[in-house]
Design a protein around this motif. Structure first.
Motif, short mmCIF file in Angstrom:
data_model
loop_
_atom_site.label_atom_id
_atom_site.label_comp_id
_atom_site.label_asym_id
_atom_site.label_seq_id
_atom_site.Cartn_x
_atom_site.Cartn_y
_atom_site.Cartn_z
N ASN A 167 0.83 -1.21 0.00
CA ASN A 167 0.00 0.00 0.00
C ASN A 167 0.86 1.26 0.00
O ASN A 167 0.53 2.25 -0.65
CB ASN A 167 -0.93 0.00 1.21
N GLN A 168 1.96 1.18 0.74
CA GLN A 168 2.89 2.32 0.79
C GLN A 168 3.48 2.57 -0.60
O GLN A 168 3.53 3.72 -1.06
CB GLN A 168 4.00 1.99 1.79
N ILE A 198 2.21 1.72 -3.49
CA ILE A 198 1.16 2.20 -4.39
C ILE A 198 0.92 3.69 -4.19
O ILE A 198 0.76 4.45 -5.15
CB ILE A 198 -0.14 1.40 -4.17
N ASN A 199 0.93 4.12 -2.93
CA ASN A 199 0.74 5.55 -2.64
C ASN A 199 1.88 6.38 -3.21
O ASN A 199 1.66 7.46 -3.77
CB ASN A 199 0.65 5.77 -1.13
N TYR A 200 3.11 5.86 -3.11
CA TYR A 200 4.26 6.57 -3.70
C TYR A 200 4.13 6.63 -5.21
O TYR A 200 4.47 7.63 -5.85
CB TYR A 200 5.57 5.87 -3.31
N TYR A 234 1.32 6.61 -6.99
CA TYR A 234 0.31 7.61 -7.33
C TYR A 234 0.86 9.03 -7.16
O TYR A 234 0.54 9.93 -7.95
CB TYR A 234 -0.94 7.42 -6.48
N SER A 235 1.68 9.23 -6.13
CA SER A 235 2.27 10.55 -5.91
C SER A 235 3.21 10.91 -7.06
O SER A 235 3.21 12.04 -7.54
CB SER A 235 3.04 10.56 -4.59
N THR A 236 4.00 9.92 -7.50
CA THR A 236 4.91 10.16 -8.63
C THR A 236 4.13 10.45 -9.90
O THR A 236 4.49 11.32 -10.69
CB THR A 236 5.81 8.93 -8.84
N SER A 238 1.17 11.81 -10.08
CA SER A 238 0.63 13.18 -9.95
C SER A 238 1.70 14.20 -10.26
O SER A 238 1.43 15.23 -10.91
CB SER A 238 0.09 13.40 -8.53
#
Length: 243
Positions: A46-47, A49-51, A53-55, A57
């Motif tokens: 999950n961590q 995946i969040n990174y 998505y941040s990249t 964006s």
């Protein structure tokens, strides 16, 4: 004698029960450890995946600010983000211009639905052969054509990693040429961007250009138009001819 036998049976029964309890406790600990490991993996996934998505964006925001027209390596999108510390690791971002590379699908002429044999696109065949020569490798074009024609229906490459499936291309040659290639069915025929291409790609684009010539051309970048790029190439060739 019967009483002693009964005591022995009771003792054995107790030992069996103790062994079963020990086994159950051991299995419970193993299950707990397994669950804990799965939980950690889930958290890390999950961590990540969040990174991701941040990249993504970040990439979208950079590209929205990108000016229409000619892309070159002086623009913001070409800046590599340095390593950023995050829990359990680091992340780094970079946007690459695929038009700085050779689309391996351009090697083959357009494949129609009922075709049973693919044919070379001669211009791109020469480019790939020249790139192989610059990298000190055997030619790949014939092997790639043979690979495509050995599978029906004929299929172009969906990802450059499929080049590893081509019989006769050593892994070391694939790894060496991989940074200069990509695979796309949508970008067939798209020209290579001389403002972002490496010296190896630029040298492969013209039979009379050496790597040192390509470096000279790169020093003149960015070019505002294809005409300006052609002038720089012509000037470099004329200087070579006059020497």
């Amino acid at each position: 004698m019967q009483k002693s036998h009964q005591q022995g049976v009771v003792l054995v029964s107790v030992l069996i029960i103790v062994a079963m309890i020990s086994l159950m406790v051991s299995l419970m600990w193993q299950q707990q450890a397994h669950n804990l490991k799965n939980t950690k993996n889930s958290i890390h996934i999950n961590q990540a995946i969040n990174y991701l998505y941040s990249t993504e964006s970040w990439v979208q925001s950079i590209l929205k600010q990108d000016k229409a027209g000619v892309d070159d390596l002086t623009e913001d999108w070409a800046s590599k983000v340095p390593l950023i510390p995050v829990p359990n690791g680091t992340i780094q971002g970079e946007i690459l211009d695929l038009q700085a590379r050779f689309n391996i699908n351009n090697l083959i002429a357009d494949i129609k639905k009922n075709d049973t044999q693919a044919l070379f696109n001669p211009n791109y065949q020469n480019l790939l052969n020249a790139l192989n020569t610059i990298l000190g490798q055997d030619f790949m074009s014939d092997l790639i054509l043979e690979h495509i024609n050995s599978h029906l229906p004929l299929q172009e490459f969906e990802h450059i990693s499929q080049l590893k499936l081509v019989k006769g291309i050593p892994l070391k040659d694939y790894l060496k040429i991989k940074p200069y290639l990509y695979a796309s069915k949508d970008n067939k025929g798209i020209r290579i961007n001389i403002n972002t291409a490496s010296k190896e790609i630029i040298a492969a684009m013209h039979p009379n250009l050496s790597l040192s010539d390509a470096e000279t051309i790169i020093e003149e970048r960015p070019f505002a138009s294809l005409g300006d790029a052609n002038k720089a190439i012509k000037q470099t060739l004329d200087e070579n001819a006059s020497e």
